[in-house]
Each structure stands twice: as C-alpha cells, then as structure tokens.
Design a protein around this motif. Structure first.
Motif, PDB file in Angstrom:
ATOM      1  N   GLY A 132       3.012  35.287  -0.221  1.00 24.08           N
ATOM      2  CA  GLY A 132       2.928  36.613   0.389  1.00 24.08           C
ATOM      3  C   GLY A 132       3.947  36.785   1.507  1.00 24.08           C
ATOM      4  O   GLY A 132       4.612  37.820   1.608  1.00 24.08           O
ATOM      5  N   ILE A 133       4.090  35.748   2.335  1.00 22.45           N
ATOM      6  CA  ILE A 133       5.066  35.822   3.430  1.00 22.45           C
ATOM      7  C   ILE A 133       6.465  36.037   2.854  1.00 22.45           C
ATOM      8  O   ILE A 133       7.233  36.875   3.336  1.00 22.45           O
ATOM      9  CB  ILE A 133       5.016  34.523   4.270  1.00 22.45           C
ATOM     10  N   VAL A 135       7.276  37.410   0.046  1.00 23.09           N
ATOM     11  CA  VAL A 135       7.407  38.731  -0.538  1.00 23.09           C
ATOM     12  C   VAL A 135       7.545  39.795   0.558  1.00 23.09           C
ATOM     13  O   VAL A 135       8.366  40.712   0.471  1.00 23.09           O
ATOM     14  CB  VAL A 135       6.208  39.030  -1.456  1.00 23.09           C
ATOM     15  N   ILE A 136       6.746  39.629   1.620  1.00 25.49           N
ATOM     16  CA  ILE A 136       6.850  40.596   2.722  1.00 25.49           C
ATOM     17  C   ILE A 136       8.244  40.549   3.321  1.00 25.49           C
ATOM     18  O   ILE A 136       8.870  41.570   3.604  1.00 25.49           O
ATOM     19  CB  ILE A 136       5.813  40.268   3.817  1.00 25.49           C
TER      20      ILE A 136
END
Lengths: 341, 561, 346
Positions: A132-133, A135-136
């Motif tokens: 997630g990190i 992708v963010i």
C-alpha cells in the motif's frame, strides 16, 4: 546434515538437469544459445534471493509473506532516489535500498517477537501495508530506464566470464547464507529454535533475538532483490514483484525446507527457486502454455510436503517396531500368579 | 488392617498403623506433626536453613553448594510450592522425594530458571541464585536433566549436547569435528554407544535420556539436578547413570536426585529430603532412615482413613480385553472387570498401562486382540463409539487431555453430552447450565459461577470438572488414569469416596495409579504391568506392596509365594 | 491450598451478568466501532449516507461475506484455508468456459459448486488424512487452483453472460439500497451462525480449536469435522466465484487474486483468534462490514483505493497485535521478572 536431506538436494538438482536436457532437446536455444544460457542463470536469481531469506525464516518455524511487497517498495524507492537526489552515488543508493529492506524486515521481526502473534498474520498485514505504501507513493508513476544512471542499469545486464552479475550476487548470497546457517553458532541456533522451541528455551537460547534476526535477514535479501530488480528490469511500477511471496515459500518447501521448521538448507531452497524459474521458461518450449506454470508450482508444493510427511511417518513406524524389541524382550521374572479368568 | 502395610520394597521394616497418631487431619499444615523423630533431626518449618546456621549432626559439614529457603511459587490461584527448603552439600547426592504434586518438579524448574519464584531465596555457593532464564542458571553452574528429554529432533546428537554453546574452530565457525570427538569421549565415559553424528530423531527414550545426561555432564556443573532420570531406563542403563552420578559427586559436585523408586534412592543418595503439598517435611541421612519412615512422611497420614470401602458384590463381567497388542507399546494384554468392582492397574511410568486404556477407549489403534463390552465386541471406531457402549475415560494428563482449560466449567461438563442435550439438533446454553449445575453441586465444584474458565480453578476442582464431564454420561465402565494426581489432600479423599460409591452403584471401574497406597487401598484386584506386559494379577488379599513392586519393576525372582 | 473466593455451588450466571459480559465483549466493541465509522462518515463524507453507497458497499463485500462464513469456523477450529480466492477464480473460469461451450448457465454454476466441494475435499483430505498443516496445504492448493484457472482461460476473459442473470445479481429491494443477494447471505449466515453457536457441532468446533486432543478424548470426531469444514469452504468460495462472474460480467483466471487476505483480515478483525477457539460469527460479519464501510467512506472522500489496502493491513495488525501487547504489558507490570514459558514463535 543427514543423508535424507542431502538426497532432497540431489533429487532437485537431478530434476533440474533432466528438465534442462529435455527442454534443450526440444529446442536447443534453451541452453545452447548465448541468451539461453544467460536466462537460465538470470531468470531465477531474484527468486533465489527471496527463497534464501524465506528459508532462514521458515527454519525458525516462522514465515515471511511480506517479501514481495518489500521487494516492490525497495525497487521503487531505489528508482526514486536516483530521480530525487541525482547527487547520490550508485553504491550509496544501493546500500540505502538494502538498508530499507532490512528496516522493513526489522518491523516484521519486532512485531512477531514482541506480540507473540503468528508470523503468518503479521506478515500478511505487512504484505498489505508495504504494498500500500508503494502504491500511495508511486500512484500511476513508474520509474523508467531514463531515470536511472547507466552504470546502475549495467549491473542488471553485465556479465563476468559469461555469467551475469546478478546471478553471481545470488550465488555469493547462497554461499554466505549457507555457511552462516550451516556453520555459525547463531546460525545453527536457527535450526534448534525451529526444531523444538520449548527445548530451545530450556537450553537458554535467545529465541526472540534469533527470530528477529531471521526476519531482518529476509528483509535485507528482499531489499537486495528489490535493488537488483530495478537494475535489471529498468522500469519499476508500484506492482513490482507482486505474488513472489508464494513462489519464495514454494521454492523453499520444494527445496526441502520443512514448513514447520528445524530442517532444510539454503542450497536446497535456492535449487527449488532455480527449478521453479526454469519450469516457467521450459513449459512453452515443451508445448505447454506457460499459463499452467502456477498449477505445476501447486502440484510441486503439495507433492513436496506430502513426500516429507510420508517419509516422516515411515521413520516413525520403523522406530515403533524397533521399539518392540526393547519392550517385548523376555522378562527376567516368572509370571506372577493372578486371577486371570 | 492389612492395608496399612505400605513399605514399598522388600527387606525394609514395615510400618504399623498403631504407631501413628490417629486419623490425622488432612491439612497441609499438619506436616510437621506427621514427620516422626528421626536420628537426622528433621528440619521443622521454623528452623531456617543456610550457611550461617548449618544443621545436622556434624559440625564439620562443608558449606552447602545449594541452599533453598522459604521458596514459594503460585500459578494464578494454584499454589505449586508453598514453602520449599533444601540444602545440598558439595560431594553429596541428595534425594528429593514426595508424591506427585508435592512440588518437586516446580522446585526443579525454579532452580533451572524456567520459572521465577513468587517469594523465597536460592543460594548457590553462598551467592544469590536468581536465574531469569535457563541460560542464566546454566551459566551460574546449574545443570538439569528433565523428566522428559528435551532434545532437538532435527539436530545431530553432538549438536544437541552442545547447543547454546557450540564449539567453534577455525574462523569462529562451528567445528563439527571437535563436538563429535568431545561427545564421543563423554559417551565413552558413560559406556554408551551412540553415533554423535546421527540426528536425535529416532533415538529411543533411554538413549535420549543418556544424551541429556551427556549434555549435563559436559557442563561440568556445580549442581546437577536429575528429575526422575531413570523412569525410562533399563537396569543396565540405570547402573551406568549411577556410576556417572557417583563420579560427579566424587569430583565435588552437588547432585539432586528425584525418583519414585526407593531402591534407587537408598542405593544412591547420601541424604533424603521429603516434600509434601509444596512444603518441606524433613531432611535426613539416608543411612539413618528406612523406606517406611520416608513413605509415612510423604503421605503424611494413616492410610486406612484415606480409603473408604463399602461392601459390594461384584456382578457380571462388563469389560473384557483379550490379547490386546500394539506393536512396541504393549503386548498380549488380558484383563476383565466386573460391575461393582475396582480393578487397579499398577506399573512404572512407561510400562504401557495408560496406553492400554487409551486403546480400549479408542484413542489409539491396536494391532490385534479384542475388546468386549457385555460380551459384544467393541469395534475400533474411536472414543465416540466407546462412549456409546457406556465407556468413559478420565485421562492422566488433565490439562492436555481431560479438560479444555480455556472453556467455561459449563461447556467443559456438557461437552461429552452435547449430542444428548440437543433437541432437534439445537443445543442451548440453558441445557448445558442445567446439567453442569447438577454435577457441580453433586461433586461440590468450587468456582465463581458456571462461566468461570476451567483453567483458573485449583487442581482439585479441575479434576472434579473432569469427573463431572464423564460421570454425567452415566458410564457403566469408568476408566480412570491417575485419579488424584496433583490435587490437594481433601479433594483426594473426596475422589476416593466417589470411586467407592460408583463401584457400590454397580459401575465397573478400572483405575490406574502410580501411588501404591492408592492402588492397594482402593482396588478389589490389582493388575501389574511391566514393559508392555501384564506381569501379575492379584486379588486384594494377595496384593501387598512387595509383590506389586516386584512385578512392576520386573525384579521378581520367586514371587509366586 | 486453593484460592477459590466462593465456596458455594456454582450456578449459571444471571441474565444480567451474561448481558454485561456480552456488552463488555469483543463483538460489542467492534459493533460500536462500526457504528462510529458509519456515523462519522455520514457526517463528514458527502454522499455516504445514501442508498447508492450502501448498495455498492454490499455488492462489493458480498464475496468476502460469503467466504468469511466457513473461514470463521475454520479459524475457530484452529485451521486456515488460504486457497479460497483461487477457488473463487477457478469457479469463475469454469462458469465462463462451460457457458462459452454452450452449457446452460445454471448447469455451469452447479458444476462450479461441485468442483468447489471437490477442491475443499482435497484440502480436507491432505489435512486430516495425510496429516499436513493446513497452512502449507492451502498455500499449495492456492497455487494449484489458481494455476488451473489461469491455465484453462489463459489471459482471456469470457464475457456476454445473459443479462437476466446479471440483473438478478445486481437487483435490489425496491426503495432500498439493499441488494437481493443479501437475502441469500442472511439465510446462509443464519445457518452458519446456528451451527456454530447452537449445535453440538459448534461446540466441537470451539473445543477442537482450543485443544484438539482433549476434544478427541471427549468423543469428538475432530478429523471428520475438519474435513467437512474444508468442503464447506470450497463450496462457499465456488459460490462466490459464480457471483463474481455475474456481478462483473467477466470470467477471468485472475479474478479476485489476493482476496483470501481480505477474508482472513476480516475474520481476525471480527474478533476471531488466529490460535483458534475464540470468536463469534456476528463479530465477523460486523468486521467485514467495518472494513467495507471504511473502504467506501475513504473512496467517497477521494482517498485513493490504495490507501485502503494500507488501512486494511494496519487494521489487521492492530487488532491482532494490540490485545497481546496490552495483556503482556499488564502482565509485566504485575509481576516483573515472571515470564510464562509458553509462547513459541510461529
């Protein structure tokens, strides 16, 4: 360590040789062309790194599912550092990338050892979180070849004596980790911890510290794989390495690392990784669409654990029947009188 | 009258019940009264031990290696160790005896740094011993051999011996060669032939125990603690072990030796400390005491009062086992039990007695033989099948097999009845509460309420929950393994009364026990096992301690008296 | 010797005591959290409290809800099934491939469900008969089922399913945002809930999860139970695959990749212990809805869908690690230097 374990490595190596021979017979470019030989060594290299780290963790009776996300995050971070700080030299960036991997591994290790929650759950969580990190941070951006220095990208393509540098790195890691787990005091303690955690505590082994270090090792190697990923593929998107975690576990298990810890070797895990990657390349040549590769992996994983189990049961049965000789040896005493009907 | 002869080995003086003070109150505080005067000046609770105040007849006693003073250990509400005292001198083998649940193993684990004491003090060579981990204890010079071997199955024997302090050679790398050679030497001093390079996986229990001993010896410890090291060893191996223990003693080490076998205790030890209910009872010179005295101190009360016995007339044979064999575990076991009869099974740990009842109940498979209930063959189809035929098994390991320590009292009691309590497939908490309440009242379980988690109850109350769980199925055959292990004296008596009453009501009871007085006091017949075989079946009148122990240890020569 | 405070015969706790225990329990806490999230989102996020939002929320979480039902029972029984998303994908591919070859949709769906049962039985067989750890087995079948799915269709997608069937899946009850398929879920959830909480089988699920050996000693057929739980998991995953195919109108080999993680996360967030023996079905349903509500609120608030993965991961770690850390800190404060011997890694 024992003949049985050695046999697993030889049988994997044998399977590998047969596979290469068959594939080469079907199409001699598989091995005999210059590219073919290079790919044979290059294709499995990154997976070998992940499998080695995974083996160290599994030997302590844990598992690290977050390696693929660590690889992705480090790969993207490496590329981004070249973009944002062009002043940094290539070795420094590579080192920072590897350190990032180590830090991510330390987070896993810290959570596993401090919260007494199974590593499966923790690393499932960080698998999400690390990805997630990335992708963010990346969004839809991707790092491309133009963003990275030529000397860095050369690491991904260069060869020494005909052997790709990346493959040499993997080889060095396998040897290093193999020596550590096989011959260092602390490395041998990994096996003890995975073999019988209760006894490990009674023996006074620092279980928490060793398990923590296993995760750091796994994170570091995933970080290294991330750096090399960026160098080799020259483009990094936020989905880099997705799904590799299962291949890493599969490689270790196929290579003879017992899923419940305590036995197996780094060399076996590495051979498992090479076998998996080679199957991937060989399937199309053998006329099987490479879509079936994953099914083959599944069959291999199940086959490997069933084989381990069958061997263990057979050993146990053999021991039980040799025990008879002990338990049923003639009694020194006459049978005592009694009220048997 | 006859029951009270509980001298365990041949040749020792028998204790006569007339010498005892009347029925002693079964309160742990009564321990000091129960300890008779012995030449070795028993250590009363008021007499503190320590280097400053050495006790005993000799004034030239060397400073003790180990001193344990007022050691207390609680596990939640359970008091495992109430007030332990122990003093071991250098060059001494000190036997520690007591019934199951007396706190010996807890004391060992405190010495080993596995647990930390709730209160009290331990001194090693005069310095405080406060190990927070097993590594601390080891570094301080304490080596421990546990009841059950704790080896690493995947590692080689040599690595097992040296784990935690592996020998290294060139470049700081582990030297398999050095460990192999050192292990081989150590094995040779014990006269054992085990390949140091083979994995520990697959070693027999005896060999595993020997590896543990090699491990402890290699530490060259000041204090060696052996917690029932001989339970699984044969005669030759025991002799070897004793030789090693004496070697260590002669080198000046202090050795603590725990055993249930009195012949071993008297053959090996210099002094004996008796514990009961987590407290110190007495310490005496081995030469100046005898088995009868020790046993009386261990039990702490007259036996007659312990074992109630109503008149009963055994009925028809309910359970009949013929030729039951499980390879490597037991062989050709025949037994039968009648309605209204208690059949006691005696034997040492590892003799196969628990394994037989497990197989009868369907937990383990057997290879050949038959089990009949009311004359009909009971198929091998698991415990559920056995329960349907009226069997119940109260297993030996309460916390692992008998009870769900994380479930409530109500859920535990109702677990065996879950199908019978359901209506149309639906099981309500109300039905569970009703049956649990009924049985908790009958057996006087003490708990906050029926939702109390079973693991928080005391050992005795946990055992009552297990009993409730099984008695609620109204069994016709009750198999009960170690009915009173690790429970307090008061509950013990209740359990004995209960078993007597069940037999009186026509239940066929098969009772396994490691406590000889219990077997002799409760049983109508006693079956003795040794190394997987039945070595004796004795009627109540013929079952005296000597005969039973001889059959159990396989040392019978002419026991057919 | 013992420290039992009360010396009377233990009775069933009063209704009030039991109610208090429920209200202080984990299910109540997670429900409160869900209510709080919904309230805050309704007040701060535009369009959150609309029927459309809820409609899509339900449609999105429906597969997770379906698979979470058997997964709850499995995890309480101290097992795990990581192959569920792959079975979903395989089921979807089968529906697509068979339909493409002219089979009626209903028959194709039925075949998919049967294959789900067979796949679950394979897991169950390897775990209960061969005696392998379910984690290892289902990692293997995760790869196997997905591999079969991808192998059958490659990178192709089958589309063009009958609009009637697709409309049925996305229909909602008139005047509300509640999809019709939720009725199916309610029926299934009630069935699973009753089995888990009000039948002898349910009691055995908990007993097996806490201590399989003691459950066996109490006459429980733990192996048989485990086998059927895996079969149920396979069937429900296949059912979710049929739904997925129609909901998105597309059968692909890579449908729902990684969904097993969402399911496990939801079950754990819902209060089920990964060590087995603890948890309840209502908590899990609330857990799934909590994650769903959070996701849709964040989406509406224009937070990228990727942040949501981080939130899920962090939520998972927090709910699982949190209680352990708190208990440990409390224990350490009470008795410094006392360490329980339990707690092997892994």
């Amino acid at each position: 360590m024992t003949r049985v374990l050695r046999r697993r490595e030889t049988s994997i190596a044998l399977a590998l040789v047969i596979l290469v021979v068959v594939a080469t017979t079907a199409n001699d470019a598989f091995l005999l062309s210059s590219d073919g030989f290079r790919d044979l060594l290059l294709a499995p290299s990154l997976l070998v790194l992940l499998a080695v780290g995974q083996a160290a963790v599994i030997i302590t009776r844990n598992v690290d599912l977050s390696v693929s996300s660590t690889l992705g995050l480090v790969a993207f971070a490496t590329g981004s550092m070249f973009v944002s700080s062009p002043g940094l030299s290539v070795p420094v960036v590579m080192l920072l990338g590897i350190l990032l991997g180590a830090a991510l591994g330390a987070v896993n290790g810290g959570l596993v050892t401090s919260a007494r929650v199974p590593s499966l759950v923790i690393t499932l969580g960080t698998l999400y979180a690390y990805r997630g990190i990335t992708v963010i941070w990346a969004g839809t951006d991707r790092i491309s070849a133009g963003d990275m220095p030529r000397s860095f990208l050369a690491i991904g393509t260069e060869r020494v004596l005909g052997i790709p540098v990346v493959a040499l790195v993997a080889l060095v890691v396998v040897v290093g980790a193999g020596v550590y787990l096989g011959y260092a005091r602390t490395g041998r303690e990994f096996y003890a911890i995975g073999s019988e955690p209760v006894a490990a505590r009674l023996c006074g082994l620092p279980v928490g510290r060793r398990v923590f270090f296993a995760f750091v090792l796994s994170g570091t190697l995933a970080g290294l794989a991330g750096v090399l990923f960026a160098a080799r593929y020259a483009t990094v998107a936020s989905n880099a390495g997705t799904g590799l975690e299962l291949q890493a576990v599969a490689a270790a298990v196929i290579g003879g690392v017992a899923i419940f810890g305590g036995s197996g070797t780094v060399a076996g895990a590495a051979l498992g990784a090479v076998l998996l990657a080679t199957i991937d390349r060989a399937l199309p040549i053998l006329g099987i669409p490479d879509f079936w590769q994953q099914a083959v992996v599944g069959v291999l994983i199940i086959g490997a654990i069933v084989l381990d189990r069958v061997l263990a049961v057979r050993t146990a049965r053999r021991l039980r029947s040799t025990g008879v000789a002990e338990a049923v040896r003639p009694l020194p005493a006459a049978r005592v009188t009694g009220g048997v009907p | 009258m006859v029951v009270n002869r509980f001298t365990i080995l041949k040749g020792e003086a028998m204790a006569e019940s007339d010498d005892e003070p009347g029925p002693t109150s079964s309160h742990p505080g009564a321990s000091a009264d129960a300890a008779p005067a012995t030449p070795a000046a028993p250590l009363g609770p008021a007499a503190p031990l320590g280097p400053a105040a050495p006790l005993g007849p000799s004034t030239r006693t060397p400073a003790p290696t180990l001193v344990v003073r007022g050691l207390v250990k609680h596990f939640g509400p359970v008091v495992a160790l109430a007030r332990a005292e122990l003093e071991v001198r250098p060059g001494e083998i000190h036997a520690l005896v007591g019934e199951n649940g007396a706190g010996k193993s807890t004391l060992v684990k405190l010495l080993a740094g596995v647990y930390q004491p709730t209160a009290g003090q331990m001194l090693l060579d005069g310095a405080p011993l406060e190990p927070r981990t097993p590594a601390d204890a080891r570094d301080a010079g304490v080596a421990v051999i546990y009841q059950e071997p704790t080896l690493f199955p995947d590692l080689s024997v040599a690595e097992n011996v040296f784990m935690g302090r592996l020998l290294t050679g060139r470049g700081g790398l582990v030297s398999r060669k050095a460990m192999r050679e050192r292990t081989r030497e150590l094995l040779a001093t014990l006269g054992v032939e085990i390949d140091p390079d083979r994995p520990a996986l697959g070693l027999s229990i005896a060999d595993q125990q020997l590896v543990e001993i090699v491990k402890a010896v290699s530490l060259d410890a000041k204090l060696l603690v052996m917690d029932e090291p001989t339970a699984a060893l044969s005669g030759v191996e025991v002799d070897r072990l004793f030789a090693v223990a004496r070697q260590l003693r002669d080198r000046g080490a202090a050795v603590v030796f725990i055993s249930h076998r009195f012949d071993e205790i008297f053959a090996l030890s210099d002094r004996i400390t008796v514990m009961r209910d987590g407290e110190h009872v007495s310490t005496q010179d081995t030469a100046a005491t005898d088995t009868a005295t020790i046993v009386r101190q261990m039990v702490g009360r007259a036996v007659d009062t312990m074992f109630p016995r109503t008149e009963r007339t055994p009925g028809a044979v309910v359970l009949e086992v013929q030729g039951l064999t499980r390879a490597g575990t037991f062989e050709g076991v025949d037994l039968h039990v009648r309605a209204g009869e208690i059949l006691g099974i005696a034997g040492l740990v590892g003799s196969g007695r628990s394994e037989v009842v497990r197989a009868v109940f369907g937990i383990d498979r057997y290879d050949s033989g038959t089990v009949r209930v009311d004359g009909r063959v009971l198929a091998q189809d698991g415990p559920e099948q056995a329960m349907r035929h009226g069997l119940a098994l109260v297993p030996e390991d309460r916390r692992r097999q008998g009870l769900h320590t994380d479930l409530s009292v109500a859920r535990n009691v109702a677990l065996t009845l879950r199908r019978r309590l359901s209506r149309g497939g639906i099981l309500t908490s109300g039905a569970e509460y009703r049956v649990a309440h009924e049985w908790a009242a009958t057996l006087q379980v003490k708990a906050r309420d029926l939702d109390a988690v079973a693991g928080t109850l005391s050992g005795g109350n946990q055992q009552k929950v297990v009993l409730a769980k099984w008695l609620s199925t109204t069994p016709r055959v009750l198999l009960i393994d170690e009915p009173t292990r690790g429970i307090d004296v008061g509950t013990k008596a209740e359990v004995h009364r209960l078993l007597d009453r069940l037999a009186g009501d026509g239940v066929a009871v098969v009772m396994i026990s490691s406590e000889l007085p219990e077997v002799l006091g409760m049983s109508d017949r006693v079956l003795v096992m040794h190394e997987g075989r039945v070595t004796a079946v004795l009627d109540r009148a013929d079952a005296d301690p000597e005969t039973v122990m001889s059959a159990a240890t396989g040392t019978v020569r002419s026991a057919v008296a | 010797m013992t420290v039992d405070q009360v010396r009377t015969v233990p009775a069933a706790p009063s209704t009030r005591t039991r109610l208090t225990r429920v209200l202080l329990g984990r299910d109540a806490a997670i429900t409160a959290l869900l209510v709080a999230v919904v309230l805050v989102a309704s007040l701060t996020v535009d369009n959150f409290s609309t029927a459309t939002t809820w409609y899509f929320l339900f449609l999105d979480v429906f597969p997770i809800l379906l698979i979470a039902l058997p997964m709850t029972l499995l995890v309480i029984a101290a097992q795990i099934d990581l192959s569920v998303a792959s079975m979903l994908g395989l089921s979807s591919v089968l529906v697509g491939a068979l339909y493409e070859n002219g089979w009626p949709l209903a028959v194709a769906a039925l075949v998919a469900l049967v294959v789900g049962a067979v796949g679950g039985a394979l897991n169950g067989f390897l775990v209960t008969v061969v005696g392998l750890p379910s984690l290892a087995v289902t990692i293997g079948t995760l790869a196997l089922f997905r591999g079969l799915a991808v192998g059958i269709l490659g990178t192709r997608a089958v589309t063009g399913f009958p609009s009637g069937a697709q409309d049925l899946v996305s229909a909602h009850f008139a005047g509300t945002g509640i999809p019709v398929v939720m009725a199916l879920f309610v029926v299934l959830a009630l069935a699973f809930g009753v089995v888990l909480h009000a039948t002898p089988t349910g009691r055995l699920v908990y007993a097996a999860g806490l201590n399989a050996e003691a459950a066996r000693f109490a006459g429980g057929r733990v192996g048989r139970l485990t086998f059927w739980l895996f079969v149920a998991s396979g069937v429900m995953s296949a059912l979710a695959g049929v739904y997925w195919t129609l909901r998105y109108g597309s059968a692909r080999g890579d449908n729902a990749v990684g969904l097993e993680l969402s399911v496990v996360a939801a079950v754990l967030v819902g209060g089920v212990s990964i060590f087995g023996g603890r948890g309840a079905l209502p908590g899990v349903v609330v857990g799934v809805l909590l994650i769903g509500a959070l996701r849709s609120a964040l989406r509406l608030a224009d937070v990228s869908s990727d942040v949501i993965n981080v939130v899920t991961g962090v939520l998972l770690i927090a709910t699982v690690v949190g209680p352990g850390l708190v208990a440990r800190a409390r224990g350490a404060a009470r008795r410094p230097g006392t360490r329980p011997s339990a707690g092997a890694p892994g």
